[in-house]
Enzyme design. Structure first.
Site, mmCIF file in Angstrom:
data_model
loop_
_atom_site.group_PDB
_atom_site.id
_atom_site.type_symbol
_atom_site.label_atom_id
_atom_site.label_comp_id
_atom_site.label_asym_id
_atom_site.label_seq_id
_atom_site.Cartn_x
_atom_site.Cartn_y
_atom_site.Cartn_z
ATOM 1 N N ASP A 150 51.095 14.785 3.490
ATOM 2 C CA ASP A 150 51.994 13.638 3.307
ATOM 3 C C ASP A 150 52.441 13.153 4.676
ATOM 4 O O ASP A 150 53.045 13.913 5.449
ATOM 5 C CB ASP A 150 53.215 14.019 2.469
ATOM 6 C CG ASP A 150 54.184 12.850 2.348
ATOM 7 O OD1 ASP A 150 53.880 11.905 1.602
ATOM 8 O OD2 ASP A 150 55.227 12.875 3.028
ATOM 9 N N GLY B 250 54.910 11.130 6.681
ATOM 10 C CA GLY B 250 56.220 10.511 6.651
ATOM 11 C C GLY B 250 56.554 9.859 7.976
ATOM 12 O O GLY B 250 55.809 9.970 8.952
ATOM 13 N N ASN B 251 57.688 9.193 8.031
ATOM 14 C CA ASN B 251 58.071 8.481 9.246
ATOM 15 C C ASN B 251 58.375 9.412 10.409
ATOM 16 O O ASN B 251 58.159 9.058 11.571
ATOM 17 C CB ASN B 251 59.298 7.604 8.958
ATOM 18 C CG ASN B 251 58.957 6.422 8.079
ATOM 19 O OD1 ASN B 251 58.211 5.534 8.477
ATOM 20 N ND2 ASN B 251 59.483 6.411 6.857
ATOM 21 N N ASN C 259 57.867 13.269 10.126
ATOM 22 C CA ASN C 259 56.967 14.424 10.104
ATOM 23 C C ASN C 259 55.791 14.200 9.176
ATOM 24 O O ASN C 259 55.864 13.427 8.224
ATOM 25 C CB ASN C 259 57.723 15.681 9.645
ATOM 26 C CG ASN C 259 58.747 16.147 10.659
ATOM 27 O OD1 ASN C 259 58.455 16.266 11.835
ATOM 28 N ND2 ASN C 259 59.962 16.406 10.198
ATOM 29 N N ILE C 260 54.719 14.921 9.458
ATOM 30 C CA ILE C 260 53.571 15.002 8.570
ATOM 31 C C ILE C 260 53.571 16.398 7.965
ATOM 32 O O ILE C 260 53.537 17.396 8.687
ATOM 33 C CB ILE C 260 52.253 14.750 9.322
ATOM 34 C CG1 ILE C 260 52.253 13.340 9.932
ATOM 35 C CG2 ILE C 260 51.055 14.934 8.397
ATOM 36 C CD1 ILE C 260 51.057 13.069 10.829
ATOM 37 N N VAL C 261 53.648 16.463 6.639
ATOM 38 C CA VAL C 261 53.651 17.744 5.941
ATOM 39 C C VAL C 261 52.218 18.082 5.558
ATOM 40 O O VAL C 261 51.507 17.267 4.961
ATOM 41 C CB VAL C 261 54.534 17.697 4.678
ATOM 42 C CG1 VAL C 261 54.503 19.037 3.950
ATOM 43 C CG2 VAL C 261 55.963 17.322 5.048
ATOM 44 N N ASP D 247 55.056 8.293 -1.306
ATOM 45 C CA ASP D 247 55.840 9.530 -1.381
ATOM 46 C C ASP D 247 56.813 9.492 -2.553
ATOM 47 O O ASP D 247 57.092 10.516 -3.195
ATOM 48 C CB ASP D 247 56.577 9.793 -0.072
ATOM 49 C CG ASP D 247 57.468 8.628 0.358
ATOM 50 O OD1 ASP D 247 57.251 7.487 -0.105
ATOM 51 O OD2 ASP D 247 58.381 8.854 1.170
ATOM 52 N N ASP E 276 65.736 12.021 -2.141
ATOM 53 C CA ASP E 276 64.926 12.536 -1.045
ATOM 54 C C ASP E 276 65.683 12.287 0.254
ATOM 55 O O ASP E 276 65.863 11.142 0.671
ATOM 56 C CB ASP E 276 63.561 11.848 -1.011
ATOM 57 C CG ASP E 276 62.630 12.467 0.030
ATOM 58 O OD1 ASP E 276 63.021 13.467 0.673
ATOM 59 O OD2 ASP E 276 61.505 11.961 0.204
#
Length: 262
Positions: free
Chosen positions: A6, A8-9, A11-13, A109, A129
């Site tokens: 995923d 994200g703005n 972090n990348i999970v 997301d 979230d």
């Protein structure tokens, strides 16, 4: 193994899932300047860190709310595992009925979290979230995605406060001892932490008033474990909704992907 990503703005999970179990989870910083080769190296290093060889990864699924980074990560994944990932976007089966003005504009997301929550909780649901932004989304009976709210996140609020006030210092977001602070740092900490909790309590009250019924409330995101205990409402905290949702969506669509790849 399924590699679930995923973007994200902040972090990348990255997670590894096998037989519906999350075997590992890692985070790397979202960086617009990195090339596909750099992301490929980082993904390969994470796999190595958890003693997973690229050949063990059978497939990959990606969701993203950062278009400029998505292509680099997607290409990086293909260089590591040798196959194109599934992408959460228009045309993908989710099981949701999205009642929005423009369904395609709903962040992937948001969809992934809703799918994961519906697998474990009965609607109507209010989903929180607490990441870069604090988002609220509402899912009604019949798996109907009704909409929600987007609010500046905890860290964004703190950064705005400290950057625009010369005499207010940067602080750690620890749990405040009291609502009424006795020094500048405690006052800021109380305002940010209890203020966010009070905002969430108030928004939940207004959401349910508008719906005309109570909802099950579920929270996820990096700040959720710190803010939810300060709320007056009963709110369940789920750490891995994103990865669980990606796994569910992948299983809903993998047969079609394999069919199209023949």
């Amino acid at each position: 193994m399924l590699l679930a990503i995923d973007i994200g703005n902040t972090n990348i999970v990255i997670g590894g899932i096998e037989e519906d179990k999350i075997l590992f989870e890692a985070r790397i910083a979202t960086d617009h300047s990195k090339t596909s080769d750099q992301y490929g190296v980082e993904i390969k290093n994470i796999l190595s860190l958890f003693e997973v060889t690229p050949s063990r990864v059978e497939d990959c699924i990606i969701s993203s709310v950062v278009p400029p980074v998505f292509n680099s990560v997607q290409t990086g994944v293909m260089k590591v595992i040798g196959k194109p990932p599934m992408v959460v976007g228009p045309g993908i089966k989710t099981g949701l009925n999205i009642l929005m003005d423009t369904p395609s504009q709903v962040g992937s997301d948001r969809i992934v979290i809703a799918v994961a929550a519906l697998a474990e909780y009965k609607p109507p649901l209010t989903l929180l979230d607490l990441g870069t932004a604090t988002t609220i989304e509402v899912v009604g009976d019949g798996n109907t995605y009704l909409g929600g709210c987007i609010i500046p996140g905890v860290h964004i609020s703190l950064e705005a406060l400290t950057s625009r006030t010369a005499q207010l210092p940067g602080i750690r977001l620890d749990r405040p001892g009291k609502v009424i602070g006795k020094n500048t740092v405690d006052c800021m900490r109380s305002g940010i932490m209890y203020g966010t909790a009070a905002m969430i309590d108030g928004m939940l009250e207004r959401v349910e008033e508008e719906l005309g019924q109570s909802t099950n409330v579920v929270a996820t995101g990096g700040m959720a474990p710190f803010i939810m205990p300060l709320c007056k409402r009963e709110i369940k905290v789920e750490r891995d909704l994103l990865l669980k949702g990606l796994n569910i969506i992948y299983k809903k669509n993998v047969a079609e992907k394999r069919k199209n790849s023949r």
